[in-house]
Design a protein around this motif. Structure first.
Motif, PDB file in Angstrom:
ATOM      1  N   HIS A 288      -9.580  -5.018 -13.727  1.00 13.20           N
ATOM      2  CA  HIS A 288      -8.758  -5.942 -14.514  1.00 13.20           C
ATOM      3  C   HIS A 288      -8.227  -7.094 -13.670  1.00 13.20           C
ATOM      4  O   HIS A 288      -7.602  -8.006 -14.184  1.00 13.20           O
ATOM      5  CB  HIS A 288      -7.580  -5.191 -15.154  1.00 13.20           C
ATOM      6  N   ALA A 289      -8.448  -7.014 -12.366  1.00 12.78           N
ATOM      7  CA  ALA A 289      -7.940  -8.065 -11.477  1.00 12.78           C
ATOM      8  C   ALA A 289      -8.816  -9.307 -11.592  1.00 12.78           C
ATOM      9  O   ALA A 289     -10.007  -9.223 -11.885  1.00 12.78           O
ATOM     10  CB  ALA A 289      -7.928  -7.552 -10.049  1.00 12.78           C
ATOM     11  N   HIS A 290      -8.192 -10.475 -11.327  1.00 14.90           N
ATOM     12  CA  HIS A 290      -8.937 -11.728 -11.378  1.00 14.90           C
ATOM     13  C   HIS A 290      -8.991 -12.419 -10.019  1.00 14.90           C
ATOM     14  O   HIS A 290      -9.558 -13.511  -9.914  1.00 14.90           O
ATOM     15  CB  HIS A 290      -8.310 -12.657 -12.418  1.00 14.90           C
ATOM     16  N   SER A 291      -8.358 -11.828  -9.038  1.00 10.53           N
ATOM     17  CA  SER A 291      -8.377 -12.425  -7.701  1.00 10.53           C
ATOM     18  C   SER A 291      -8.242 -11.300  -6.677  1.00 10.53           C
ATOM     19  O   SER A 291      -7.887 -10.169  -7.024  1.00 10.53           O
ATOM     20  CB  SER A 291      -7.206 -13.400  -7.549  1.00 10.53           C
ATOM     21  N   THR A 292      -8.488 -11.641  -5.423  1.00 15.50           N
ATOM     22  CA  THR A 292      -8.350 -10.606  -4.388  1.00 15.50           C
ATOM     23  C   THR A 292      -6.903 -10.116  -4.331  1.00 15.50           C
ATOM     24  O   THR A 292      -6.661  -8.919  -4.142  1.00 15.50           O
ATOM     25  CB  THR A 292      -8.759 -11.146  -2.998  1.00 15.50           C
ATOM     26  N   ALA A 293      -5.956 -11.032  -4.483  1.00 15.20           N
ATOM     27  CA  ALA A 293      -4.545 -10.625  -4.426  1.00 15.20           C
ATOM     28  C   ALA A 293      -4.230  -9.635  -5.549  1.00 15.20           C
ATOM     29  O   ALA A 293      -3.594  -8.593  -5.311  1.00 15.20           O
ATOM     30  CB  ALA A 293      -3.643 -11.843  -4.523  1.00 15.20           C
ATOM     31  N   GLU A 294      -4.692  -9.941  -6.751  1.00 13.78           N
ATOM     32  CA  GLU A 294      -4.461  -9.016  -7.875  1.00 13.78           C
ATOM     33  C   GLU A 294      -5.174  -7.694  -7.643  1.00 13.78           C
ATOM     34  O   GLU A 294      -4.660  -6.630  -7.957  1.00 13.78           O
ATOM     35  CB  GLU A 294      -4.964  -9.648  -9.186  1.00 13.78           C
ATOM     36  N   TRP A 295      -6.350  -7.790  -7.103  1.00 11.86           N
ATOM     37  CA  TRP A 295      -7.136  -6.574  -6.873  1.00 11.86           C
ATOM     38  C   TRP A 295      -6.446  -5.671  -5.846  1.00 11.86           C
ATOM     39  O   TRP A 295      -6.367  -4.461  -6.026  1.00 11.86           O
ATOM     40  CB  TRP A 295      -8.541  -6.960  -6.393  1.00 11.86           C
TER      41      TRP A 295
ATOM     42  N   ARG B 102      -3.303  -5.578  -5.246  1.00  8.72           N
ATOM     43  CA  ARG B 102      -2.119  -4.983  -5.885  1.00  8.72           C
ATOM     44  C   ARG B 102      -2.535  -3.822  -6.788  1.00  8.72           C
ATOM     45  O   ARG B 102      -1.905  -2.772  -6.817  1.00  8.72           O
ATOM     46  CB  ARG B 102      -1.368  -6.038  -6.712  1.00  8.72           C
ATOM     47  N   ALA B 103      -3.621  -4.031  -7.518  1.00  8.25           N
ATOM     48  CA  ALA B 103      -4.059  -3.007  -8.477  1.00  8.25           C
ATOM     49  C   ALA B 103      -4.451  -1.703  -7.773  1.00  8.25           C
ATOM     50  O   ALA B 103      -4.276  -0.611  -8.323  1.00  8.25           O
ATOM     51  CB  ALA B 103      -5.238  -3.527  -9.298  1.00  8.25           C
TER      52      ALA B 103
ATOM     53  N   ASP C 217     -13.370 -12.898  -4.169  1.00  7.46           N
ATOM     54  CA  ASP C 217     -13.187 -13.428  -5.533  1.00  7.46           C
ATOM     55  C   ASP C 217     -13.846 -14.794  -5.710  1.00  7.46           C
ATOM     56  O   ASP C 217     -14.378 -15.375  -4.764  1.00  7.46           O
ATOM     57  CB  ASP C 217     -11.711 -13.426  -5.935  1.00  7.46           C
TER      58      ASP C 217
END
Lengths: 850, 132
Positions: free
Chosen positions: A463-470, A472-473, A488
């Protein structure tokens, strides 16, 4: 009368099992029996099914590569359909894998699996799965996903026709069991065991008893003597940390043999003995304490590893981030992996591979991010010497001066007909399972028995859209710890060694057996996320991990001073891929693909000059001898590449084995002179030893002379030439060709030869990027390259095929591609209509159950 | 000629019945259907006491039935590859398994039909009034 006898005989033959063969009647029945398997070999052009709980229709399209693209309207439906399609292709495999994690293989294959099941249960794995399930919020997304997947598997089991029953069930005369949500946890535990089970404490203890504690600590070191860390450090090239090994200490007269017994006590690993005649100096000894079942081919570098690397846009030709990954695991047929694409409009659009039996894509990509893992190999398993009330039959253990009752769990092992094969009680302290070990009783604490964070992380990742989100996920991911590499579409690349790292009291080390009688020995917590080894968008423009030590202990980092593990694999693959990445600032996807099977070897680059220089010095001193000169000439002709056609790698490998056998001869317990070594230090430690030409380790205690490093190198290469010539013929007679010597072997899950693919020549050798060592049964189990541009492009393959049916064209159709090192272009349609009709091999429509 | 045609018709009917029985209940279908066939044939056609003709018919029909099913399977999937693989697992030529697949139902049907015929004949004898 004759007719009655014949009828009775037919009925008996038809319904009674004789030995391993199934009853003949149902087996030969052309409608329901073994022959029917041929009818289900290929997917029908169109098919329909029903799944209870499905909220709306799910459309599945199998593309030309037989990859199912699942189009659903909710994630739960997508996972129901995933369970259905995986079961449709891999039903027997998922049962085997789950039973392996649950310790119930005997119920499928009978008594031969009893030992394996005992190991599993004595490790506490089924108990852990039960506790994880009980702790799971039934309304959580994880629980919903597990139930949905189980619904899908069961729907297939309920609806499949007689021809769909996998041939293995037919041959075993069994029926598939129904699926339960806990099965996903059993599978996860199984993976954790494969990737995080280690006994560095015992190995060190045993080595210490043979050569003393100081030497043991150096031979199984806390930090790799050769550094090429995952988190980039100031030194871009391979760096030797120290150049002197402590000399071997005096053997402990009592412990030298007791150590072996101690290891046998508690370890599940193979531990053979080589009694009898003195061994071939170039032969691998029996598996030892540090390189047992999980390190096939004793004395060689570990093959259960993995590679991943990513390149920033500024170093790629197209200006987009590139990511590559190839996890090295056991290579079986059917394959460990199953390729799939899940689409839930607006919510989920992920392609990659799933482990059959586990809900979700483990390694893969979306239109925004791509990720892949290598195993961190951190030490997440500790042992505690416990004080018990009765050494024979303990019922209590002492903690902080108080006796506590041991938890007793009765384990019953049943056969296929439900008959009881064995019973035993497994004991637990508050730390975990209690087992005999170290001359007493040891309890074990292991993060794998306390996991539960992996599912949530893996479910959230797409569901992540960027490395940072990924990042965190996946922050809550716990076990087995993985070097998670992500890239990303905006060009960001990142890596983090993610997992639950226990914090120990005192010096924090986990490579020693601790005193179990005090709670002061217990873990004090877990490493915080901000101290995990990590790197984001490094200045060098690329990242790589290959199971090596994550951080350079001498370089500043958040993880500096933290104990993550010990006895790390040597960073040969890391050194090689980093060199390739450094040398190319216009990387293309095809470069990434090519590097995955690059035959170059940092290990050979390191050791070959030592051999040649030693022979040159010996020759100038007049004691090389004609065989030594021949050996040096032949080795010098080698380009140090493990291509199929090269005919010198065999000499180098024989020389390395001989060198290891000479260098570590003092690790053979004196009382067992023809027995196995108690451990084989890594080749990084051997490299450290090479830096000290007069180390006592080079001296052969069996001779009166004092040998040096050059004596060892010269003798090893010379004896290697003799040995290889005796075994494979003269150097240029064709027998030395690598393709004739190194092979990949893909065993069927039940080791049925006709369903296996054995003896396949491969490019690659020990510790090349596409490694081949030991029995040739481990290696790159999935290869993927992803380019994250405005449109994601991916290329991938794995050794095997999507079908678990051995007579299907889809069973091993990807093997030639894998052997050639080529990849397929991966389709990722946005919608059902996104695949051209000519590229649709089959369709499946799944509706809610009526 | 008429008798041959009748016999062939009978054979086809029994073959179809055995195919249906196999599809419905598996290999037991052969034994049950042949047994029923043997009883019926003995009862209705006043054959020889041992039901030889009915048993022969059942035997041939069973072999034909499973051969037909094998051919049907071969038309729908890679049967030769499966025969080879299973032969290797069994440590015998694959053809042995094929022969067994044809012989097994033939023997089963022959014996079941014979027993059926004999039982039918026995029951008939039991039901007749005893003459002195």
């Amino acid at each position: 009368m004759i007719a009655v006898l014949v009828l009775s005989a037919c009925i008996a033959i038809g319904s009674i099992r004789f030995g391993p063969a199934p009853p003949l009647g149902p087996a030969l029945d052309p409608v329901h029996g073994i022959w029917a398997v041929a009818r289900s070999a290929e997917l029908p052009r169109t098919a329909a099914g029903h799944i209870p709980g499905l909220s709306a229709r799910v459309d599945v399209r199998y593309d030309g590569r037989n990859v199912p693209h699942i189009f659903a309207t909710s994630e739960a439906d997508a996972y129901r359909a995933l369970g259905y399609v995986v079961a449709r292709d891999r039903l027997f495999q998922i049962e085997v894998q789950v039973r392996a994690g649950a310790g119930t293989l005997t119920e499928l294959v009978g008594a031969p699996a009893l030992s394996e099941d005992r190991d599993t249960r004595r490790l506490g794995m089924p108990r852990a799965a039960e506790r994880m399930l009980a702790a799971l919020d039934t309304t959580s997304a994880d629980a919903i996903e597990m139930r949905a997947y189980a619904d899908g598997v069961n729907a297939w089991i309920d609806q499949m026709g007689p021809a769909d029953l996998p041939i293995e069930y037919q041959l075993l005369g069994r029926r598939p069991r129904r699926w339960a949500p806990i099965d996903a946890l059993h599978l996860l535990n199984r993976m954790s065991r494969t990737l995080s089970y280690d006994r560095v404490e015992s190995a060190r203890e045993v080595v210490a008893r043979v050569v003393g504690d100081s030497a043991a600590r150096a031979l199984l070191p806390l930090h790799s003597p050769l550094q090429q860390p995952i988190v980039p450090s100031a030194s871009a090239v391979l760096r030797l940390r120290t150049d002197r090994l402590p000399p071997p200490g005096p053997p402990d007269a009592d412990g030298s043999t007791m150590g072996v017994a101690a290891l046998r006590d508690g370890s599940s690993r193979a531990f053979g003995a080589t009694g009898g005649a003195p061994p071939d100096p170039t032969a691998d000894p029996a598996p030892d304490a540090t390189h047992g079942a999980t390190h096939p081919g004793a004395g060689v570098e570990a093959t259960l590893g993995s590679n991943n690397w990513a390149v920033s846009p500024r170093r790629t030709q197209a200006g987009y981030a590139l990511l590559a990954g190839d996890p090295h695991l056991e290579m079986t047929l059917p394959s460990l992996w199953y390729e799939v694409h899940l689409v839930v409009p607006g919510q989920l659009d992920v392609a990659g591979v799933t482990i059959p039996g586990g809900p979700g894509v483990i390694l893969g990509f979306t239109r925004d991010v791509a990720w892949t893992f290598t195993n961190t190999g951190s030490d997440v398993m500790d042992y505690y010497a416990e004080t018990v009330d009765d050494r024979r039959d303990p019922t209590q253990y002492r903690l902080d001066g108080v006796w506590h009752p041991l938890e007793r769990r009765l384990e019953t092992y049943r056969g296929p007909a439900g008959e009881i094969l064995a019973r035993e009680v497994v004991l637990y302290t508050h730390r975990g399972p209690l087992r005999p070990g170290g001359g007493g009783w040891q309890s074990m604490r292991w993060t794998a028995l306390e996991g539960g964070g992996a599912f949530g992380a893996l479910r959230a990742a797409p569901h992540a859209h960027s490395t940072a989100e990924w990042l965190r996920a996946t922050a809550g991911y716990d076990v087995p710890a993985q070097n998670m590499l992500v890239a990303d579409r905006s060009g960001s690349i990142a890596i983090r060694s993610t997992g639950r790292y226990p914090l120990r009291p005192g010096d924090g080390r986990g490579d020693v057996v601790r005193d179990g009688s005090t709670s002061a020995s217990d873990w004090t917590g877990a490493l915080s996320l901000d101290r995990y080894p990590a790197a984001i968008d490094p200045p060098q423009g690329y990242l790589a991990s290959n199971n090596q030590e994550p951080v350079d202990p001498d370089a500043p980092s958040a993880a500096r001073g933290v104990y993550l593990g010990a006895d790390w694999p040597s960073p040969w693959r890391a050194a090689h891929i980093n060199a390739l990445l450094r040398a190319d600032s216009l990387v293309t996807p095809d470069d990434m693909r090519r590097w995955q099977t690059d035959p170059g070897s940092a290990r050979a680059d390191y050791f070959v000059p030592y051999f040649l220089n030693a022979l040159r010095r010996a020759d100038s001193g007049g004691h090389a001898g004609p065989r030594g000169r021949d050996a040096a000439r032949l080795l010098g002709e080698w380009d140090r590449r493990y291509t199929r056609e090269n005919d010198r790698a065999v000499l180098f490998e024989a020389a390395m084995r001989a060198l290891r056998n000479r260098a570590w001869i003092r690790l053979i317990p004196p009382r067992q002179p023809h027995g196995p070594r108690v451990a084989t230090p890594s080749d990084a430690v051997l490299a450290e030893l090479l830096a000290d030409p007069k180390s006592l380790w080079w001296d052969d205690p069996r001779t009166p002379a004092i040998e040096t490093r050059d004596d060892g190198l010269t003798a090893s290469l010379t004896v290697a030439l003799d040995s290889v010539t005796a075994r494979y013929g003269p150097p240029d007679g064709g027998g030395w060709e690598w393709a004739r010597i190194r092979h990949a072997n893909f065993n069927h899950l039940l080791y049925m030869r006709p369903f296996s693919r054995l003896g396949l020549p491969v490019q690659g050798g020990i510790e090349t990027l596409s490694p081949s060592s030991g029995g040739g049964t481990e290696g790159p189990s999935w290869r993927m390259v992803v380019q994250l541009g405005p449109e994601v492009h991916a290329w991938a393959t794995y050794p095997g095929g999507q079908s678990g049916n051995p007579v299907s064209t889809r069973y091993a159709d990807r093997l030639p591609q894998w052997l050639a090192g080529t990849l397929d272009s991966v389709r990722m349609p946005h919608a059902v209509s996104g695949l051209a009709p000519s590229d649709i091999r089959a369709t499946l429509t799944l509706d809610p159950a009526r | 000629m008429t008798r041959i045609a009748a016999y062939l018709g009978q054979l086809i009917l029994v073959t179809v019945a055995l195919i249906a029985a196999t599809a419905a209940i598996g290999w037991w279908g052969i034994a049950i259907a042949a047994f029923v066939w043997g009883m019926w044939a003995a009862h209705s056609t006043q054959q020889d006491a041992h039901g030889t003709r009915a048993a022969t018919c059942a035997s041939i029909a069973a072999a034909l039935a499973w051969t037909s099913l094998l051919l049907w399977t071969a038309a729908r999937g890679p049967l030769p590859a499966l025969i080879t693989a299973l032969g290797q697992i069994a440590g015998a030529p694959g053809s042995v398994l094929v022969v067994a697949t044809v012989l097994f139902p033939a023997l089963l049907a022959w014996s079941a039909a014979t027993v059926g015929s004999a039982l039918s004949a026995y029951l008939v004898r039991q039901s007749l009034p005893t003459s002195h």
